[in-house]
Design an enzyme around this catalytic site. Sequence first.
Site, mmCIF file in Angstrom:
data_model
loop_
_atom_site.group_PDB
_atom_site.id
_atom_site.type_symbol
_atom_site.label_atom_id
_atom_site.label_comp_id
_atom_site.label_asym_id
_atom_site.label_seq_id
_atom_site.Cartn_x
_atom_site.Cartn_y
_atom_site.Cartn_z
ATOM 1 N N GLU A 48 0.829 -1.214 0.000
ATOM 2 C CA GLU A 48 0.000 0.000 0.000
ATOM 3 C C GLU A 48 0.859 1.259 0.000
ATOM 4 O OE1 GLU A 48 -2.870 -0.492 3.190
ATOM 5 O OE2 GLU A 48 -3.953 -1.978 1.991
ATOM 6 N N GLU A 59 -1.701 -10.078 -6.214
ATOM 7 C CA GLU A 59 -1.690 -10.852 -7.455
ATOM 8 C C GLU A 59 -0.797 -10.209 -8.509
ATOM 9 O OE1 GLU A 59 -4.185 -9.749 -5.684
ATOM 10 O OE2 GLU A 59 -6.022 -10.906 -5.934
ATOM 11 N N CYS A 90 -9.389 -8.714 -7.544
ATOM 12 C CA CYS A 90 -10.103 -7.576 -8.123
ATOM 13 C C CYS A 90 -10.035 -7.645 -9.649
ATOM 14 C CB CYS A 90 -9.528 -6.259 -7.601
ATOM 15 S SG CYS A 90 -7.939 -5.814 -8.321
ATOM 16 N N CYS A 93 -6.611 -7.033 -11.351
ATOM 17 C CA CYS A 93 -5.690 -8.176 -11.292
ATOM 18 C C CYS A 93 -6.103 -9.271 -12.267
ATOM 19 C CB CYS A 93 -5.619 -8.729 -9.866
ATOM 20 S SG CYS A 93 -4.731 -7.603 -8.774
HETATM 21 N N1 THU Z 1 -6.021 -6.283 -2.595
HETATM 22 C C1 THU Z 1 -5.224 -7.248 -3.139
HETATM 23 O O1 THU Z 1 -4.057 -7.385 -2.768
HETATM 24 N N2 THU Z 1 -5.742 -8.033 -4.099
HETATM 25 C C2 THU Z 1 -6.994 -7.913 -4.620
HETATM 26 O O2 THU Z 1 -7.343 -8.615 -5.552
HETATM 27 C C3 THU Z 1 -7.930 -6.945 -4.053
HETATM 28 C C4 THU Z 1 -7.389 -6.059 -2.987
HETATM 29 C C5 THU Z 1 -5.465 -5.415 -1.551
HETATM 30 C C6 THU Z 1 -5.279 -3.984 -1.966
HETATM 31 C C7 THU Z 1 -5.332 -3.266 -0.633
HETATM 32 O O3 THU Z 1 -4.031 -3.230 -0.089
HETATM 33 C C8 THU Z 1 -6.197 -4.144 0.247
HETATM 34 O O4 THU Z 1 -6.344 -5.379 -0.439
HETATM 35 C C9 THU Z 1 -7.573 -3.562 0.528
HETATM 36 O O5 THU Z 1 -8.190 -3.163 -0.647
#
Ligand code: THU
Length: 137
Positions: A48, A59, A90, A93
Amino acid sequence: MKPMTGMKALVRVASKAAQQSYSPYSLFPVGAGLMTAGGAIYVGCNVENASFGLTICAERTAVANAVSDGHQKFKALAVVGGMGKAVHPCGACLQVLAEFCEPDFPIILAPLNDLSKMEVTSLGALLPHTFVLKKKA
Ligand code: THU
């Protein structure tokens, strides 16, 4: 989708990668394990940023790690995140995975607190309509 060999190991590796997650803003760690065609495993975690939009998902981190090391053919992806029930990757990804993987590409999901609650799905099931652009080279 039917279970494949090495699935549990891939989920375990993904859950270890989640421990490296840098997620001080969401407190939502995610880990990914990406298996190459040759059986090597590359990991990723979410990274983040204070400028939220710059956050990288687990991913996509795994895909970037594998591609940077010379791999573009993949066998399966495991994603571990969330509590109680698995999280789905998401859309961004999924689109990135679709650059390298076919619709039948297996995606294994499990929550962080109970890896035995594994679900197996596929890229095509989660993203039935990929954006496709003709490659120039
Ligand atoms: N996140 C992922 O790492 N992968 C996903 O497919 C969806 C969301 C993370 C991004 C962020 O750091 C946290 O989950 C909350 O959205």
